[in-house]
Design a protein around this motif. Structure first.
Motif, PDB file in Angstrom:
ATOM      1  N   GLN A  30       7.117  -1.016  11.751  1.00  0.00           N
ATOM      2  CA  GLN A  30       6.313  -1.237  13.046  1.00  0.00           C
ATOM      3  C   GLN A  30       4.936  -2.233  12.684  1.00  0.00           C
ATOM      4  O   GLN A  30       4.077  -2.358  13.537  1.00  0.00           O
ATOM      5  N   VAL A  31       5.315  -3.264  11.711  1.00  0.00           N
ATOM      6  CA  VAL A  31       4.135  -4.023  11.472  1.00  0.00           C
ATOM      7  C   VAL A  31       4.682  -5.436  11.726  1.00  0.00           C
ATOM      8  O   VAL A  31       6.004  -5.641  11.679  1.00  0.00           O
ATOM      9  N   ALA A  32       3.884  -6.265  12.169  1.00  0.00           N
ATOM     10  CA  ALA A  32       4.326  -7.961  12.601  1.00  0.00           C
ATOM     11  C   ALA A  32       3.041  -8.730  12.403  1.00  0.00           C
ATOM     12  O   ALA A  32       1.949  -8.291  12.585  1.00  0.00           O
ATOM     13  N   LYS A  76      16.525  -2.598   5.597  1.00  0.00           N
ATOM     14  CA  LYS A  76      15.287  -2.319   4.660  1.00  0.00           C
ATOM     15  C   LYS A  76      14.689  -3.534   4.063  1.00  0.00           C
ATOM     16  O   LYS A  76      14.203  -3.011   3.100  1.00  0.00           O
ATOM     17  N   ALA A  77      14.690  -4.523   4.785  1.00  0.00           N
ATOM     18  CA  ALA A  77      14.043  -5.720   4.098  1.00  0.00           C
ATOM     19  C   ALA A  77      12.690  -5.980   4.736  1.00  0.00           C
ATOM     20  O   ALA A  77      12.049  -6.673   3.771  1.00  0.00           O
ATOM     21  N   THR A  78      12.278  -5.325   5.583  1.00  0.00           N
ATOM     22  CA  THR A  78      10.885  -5.196   6.034  1.00  0.00           C
ATOM     23  C   THR A  78      10.054  -4.222   5.667  1.00  0.00           C
ATOM     24  O   THR A  78      10.856  -2.878   5.455  1.00  0.00           O
ATOM     25  N   THR A  79       8.734  -4.224   5.434  1.00  0.00           N
ATOM     26  CA  THR A  79       7.948  -3.069   5.034  1.00  0.00           C
ATOM     27  C   THR A  79       7.862  -1.886   5.891  1.00  0.00           C
ATOM     28  O   THR A  79       7.747  -2.182   7.210  1.00  0.00           O
ATOM     29  N   ASP A  80       7.644  -1.045   5.263  1.00  0.00           N
ATOM     30  CA  ASP A  80       7.328   0.281   6.296  1.00  0.00           C
ATOM     31  C   ASP A  80       6.052   0.883   5.937  1.00  0.00           C
ATOM     32  O   ASP A  80       5.636   1.916   6.328  1.00  0.00           O
ATOM     33  N   ARG A  81       5.265   0.031   5.402  1.00  0.00           N
ATOM     34  CA  ARG A  81       3.767   0.340   5.320  1.00  0.00           C
ATOM     35  C   ARG A  81       2.927   0.256   6.697  1.00  0.00           C
ATOM     36  O   ARG A  81       2.058  -0.637   6.981  1.00  0.00           O
ATOM     37  N   ASN A  82       3.481   1.235   7.625  1.00  0.00           N
ATOM     38  CA  ASN A  82       3.031   1.124   8.992  1.00  0.00           C
ATOM     39  C   ASN A  82       1.608   1.748   9.155  1.00  0.00           C
ATOM     40  O   ASN A  82       0.654   1.496  10.095  1.00  0.00           O
ATOM     41  N   ASP A  83       0.982   2.603   8.181  1.00  0.00           N
ATOM     42  CA  ASP A  83      -0.454   2.731   8.043  1.00  0.00           C
ATOM     43  C   ASP A  83      -1.451   1.961   7.803  1.00  0.00           C
ATOM     44  O   ASP A  83      -2.873   2.290   7.808  1.00  0.00           O
ATOM     45  N   PRO A 119      -1.403  -1.880   8.136  1.00  0.00           N
ATOM     46  CA  PRO A 119      -0.885  -3.127   8.743  1.00  0.00           C
ATOM     47  C   PRO A 119      -1.419  -4.382   8.085  1.00  0.00           C
ATOM     48  O   PRO A 119      -0.729  -5.477   7.657  1.00  0.00           O
ATOM     49  N   GLU A 120      -2.826  -4.371   7.874  1.00  0.00           N
ATOM     50  CA  GLU A 120      -3.516  -5.737   7.543  1.00  0.00           C
ATOM     51  C   GLU A 120      -3.046  -5.825   6.070  1.00  0.00           C
ATOM     52  O   GLU A 120      -3.279  -7.026   5.684  1.00  0.00           O
ATOM     53  N   HIS A 121      -2.860  -5.018   5.116  1.00  0.00           N
ATOM     54  CA  HIS A 121      -2.473  -5.206   3.794  1.00  0.00           C
ATOM     55  C   HIS A 121      -0.832  -4.740   3.716  1.00  0.00           C
ATOM     56  O   HIS A 121      -0.699  -4.673   2.533  1.00  0.00           O
ATOM     57  N   ALA A 122      -0.109  -4.899   4.603  1.00  0.00           N
ATOM     58  CA  ALA A 122       1.423  -4.475   4.540  1.00  0.00           C
ATOM     59  C   ALA A 122       2.108  -5.652   3.550  1.00  0.00           C
ATOM     60  O   ALA A 122       3.137  -5.342   2.762  1.00  0.00           O
ATOM     61  N   ARG A 128       4.549  -3.737  -3.523  1.00  0.00           N
ATOM     62  CA  ARG A 128       5.210  -4.301  -2.585  1.00  0.00           C
ATOM     63  C   ARG A 128       6.356  -3.597  -2.059  1.00  0.00           C
ATOM     64  O   ARG A 128       7.072  -3.201  -3.275  1.00  0.00           O
ATOM     65  N   ASN A 129       6.985  -3.661  -0.899  1.00  0.00           N
ATOM     66  CA  ASN A 129       8.278  -3.012  -0.389  1.00  0.00           C
ATOM     67  C   ASN A 129       8.909  -3.620   0.912  1.00  0.00           C
ATOM     68  O   ASN A 129       9.493  -2.997   1.562  1.00  0.00           O
ATOM     69  N   GLY A 130       8.592  -4.892   0.811  1.00  0.00           N
ATOM     70  CA  GLY A 130       9.388  -5.683   1.985  1.00  0.00           C
ATOM     71  C   GLY A 130       8.481  -6.485   2.816  1.00  0.00           C
ATOM     72  O   GLY A 130       7.165  -6.566   2.664  1.00  0.00           O
ATOM     73  N   PHE A 131       8.928  -7.411   3.514  1.00  0.00           N
ATOM     74  CA  PHE A 131       8.318  -8.548   4.167  1.00  0.00           C
ATOM     75  C   PHE A 131       7.577  -7.992   5.662  1.00  0.00           C
ATOM     76  O   PHE A 131       8.230  -7.014   5.976  1.00  0.00           O
ATOM     77  N   VAL A 132       6.995  -8.762   6.026  1.00  0.00           N
ATOM     78  CA  VAL A 132       6.446  -8.460   7.521  1.00  0.00           C
ATOM     79  C   VAL A 132       6.695  -9.640   8.377  1.00  0.00           C
ATOM     80  O   VAL A 132       6.660 -10.721   8.120  1.00  0.00           O
ATOM     81  N   LEU A 133       7.736  -9.279   9.477  1.00  0.00           N
ATOM     82  CA  LEU A 133       8.104 -10.137  10.139  1.00  0.00           C
ATOM     83  C   LEU A 133       7.058 -10.900  11.057  1.00  0.00           C
ATOM     84  O   LEU A 133       6.134 -10.271  11.406  1.00  0.00           O
ATOM     85  N   ALA A 134       7.141 -12.209  11.414  1.00  0.00           N
ATOM     86  CA  ALA A 134       6.229 -13.169  12.130  1.00  0.00           C
ATOM     87  C   ALA A 134       6.779 -14.175  12.925  1.00  0.00           C
ATOM     88  O   ALA A 134       8.148 -14.071  12.935  1.00  0.00           O
TER      89      ALA A 134
END
Length: 422
Positions: free
Chosen positions: A48-50, A212-219, A221-224, A232-238
């Protein structure tokens, strides 16, 4: 004698800043532009991060007709092209249009408009049968990726070679590499080159969720986005775009143009192995790096900085770390490395051009952007990744790389302007 290709104009639109100056300020400050996804309700998605750009087409000077006609990615490309043209000081109206071309890269092209049209026509997927009479009159432009470089070509009435490059996440390097080849072979004197992608749509988010290529560090976002970090656990879509004015060196010199950097080497390889998998030895990326160095006629020890692909996935970070060791030898441990995806996310096909812009500005300003959010490096990623704080350093030769699904691996060398070549 081989023609030399230089960058004389830059235009950038990325998350966290409006224009090239804001982009560079963000990078050198080490701030991140990643946040909770706001373009649509992300609650049902794993990630849920972008990294969203605060892009206002009206503020950017696009007309109502242009806004209606062009997909968001095309809008980004045209605005960046206009900025690059202005920055270059080149008077295109006095130039032979047959000597001007365009090379544009994108991974998913008009995905934004295609999905929007489907949602409208199908009542958000509820109807199998749709009313074709309600279809947008610009649907062909959304369906055909070639509409994007055509829009850029129209900004300067370019009548030379106009090309669309879509090689996934290496598109932004490959489009610029192709433009360099066009100039070197003498088919054009000036090329508008770069890439644009606006992939933050439900279907693209869902696609990367599935693997599961993108991060799920939804809590947080600024440090995802945490390239090379142990956690690290995946990239942030941009989303984003960068466009350049590329010129033959002699043409630029004669008109007294400001030169950001010279592009001296480019190469691409494919692993022919797996759609999403990478071999751990990094062999194909290493071969692309060696070929780019050979074309530049420089030694691995001449590389002063490496702008990494650094997506923040475990297999990629390890793969490219191995590639640097394989291609640069012991110098891999001495060359500073950083990933700007830690700050502006991963805009798929556009990011390669955005990273070229970062390299040119790093050479211009003598500053290496940091890798934000890097606190504890993965033991397998044991190089100098410039954590969290920008580093001042005179840069003469810079390497930038890209890696994409399908096994695409690309490398490019940029050098400080003014140096003689054999």
């Amino acid at each position: 004698m081989t023609r030399r290709v230089v960058i004389t104009g830059i235009g950038v639109r990325t998350p966290g800043g409006d224009g090239t100056k804001a982009f560079w300020k963000l990078l050198t400050s080490g701030r991140t532009a990643t946040r909770r996804l706001s373009f649509f309700d992300p609650s049902r998605y794993r990630s849920q991060v972008a990294a969203e750009a605060d892009f206002d087409p009206v503020h950017e000077g696009l007309s109502p007709l242009e806004i209606r006609r062009m997909d968001r990615a095309s809008q980004f490309a045209v605005v960046c092209a206009r900025d690059a043209i202005s920055d270059s000081g080149l008077q295109f109206e006095t130039f032979d249009p047959g000597r001007v071309g365009v090379s544009l890269g994108s991974a998913v092209a008009a995905a934004t408009s295609l999905e929007q049209e489907y949602l409208v026509l199908s009542d958000s997927g509820r109807n199998w049968l749709v009313d074709h009479a309600s279809l947008s009159p610009h649907m062909f432009d959304y369906l055909a990726p070639s509409a994007m470089p055509a829009e850029v070509a129209w900004t300067v009435a370019a009548e030379g070679p106009v090309t669309m490059v879509s090689n996934g996440c290496t598109s932004g390097i490959d489009s610029v590499g192709h433009a360099c080849q066009v100039i070197r072979e003498g088919s054009a004197d000036v090329m508008l080159a770069g890439a644009s992608d606006t992939p933050i749509t439900p279907i693209v988010v869902a696609s990367f969720d599935a693997i599961k290529a993108t991060t799920d560090r939804n809590d947080d976002p600024e440090h995802a986005s945490r390239p090379f970090d142990r956690t690290r656990n995946g990239f942030v879509l941009a989303e984003g775009a960068a466009m350049f004015v590329l010129e033959d060196h002699e043409h630029a010199r004669r008109r007294g143009a400001h030169i950001y950097a010279e592009i001296t080497g480019y190469a691409a390889r494919c692993n022919a192995y797996h759609m999403t998998g990478l071999k751990p030895d990094g062999r194909e990326m290493a071969e692309a790096i060696r070929a780019a160095l050979d074309e530049s006629r420089i030694d691995p020890t001449d590389i002063d900085y490496i702008n990494a692909h650094g997506s923040g996935t475990k297999q990629n970070d390890r793969h490219e770390t191995a590639a640097y060791k394989r291609s640069l030898g012991a110098h891999a441990y001495r060359a500073p490395v950083s990933s700007i995806k830690s700050m502006v996310g991963h805009s798929l096909g556009a990011i390669g051009s955005i990273e070229i812009a970062a390299c040119a500005l790093a050479i211009e300003n003598g500053v290496i952007p940091p890798t934000a959010n890097l606190h504890e490096a993965d033991p397998e990623c044991d190089l100098d990744y410039v954590p969290r704080t920008a580093r001042e350093k005179r840069l003469r030769s810079v390497l930038t790389v890209g890696s994409g699904f399908g096994g695409f691996q690309s490398a490019m060398v940029l050098r400080q302007a003014g140096g003689a070549r054999a």
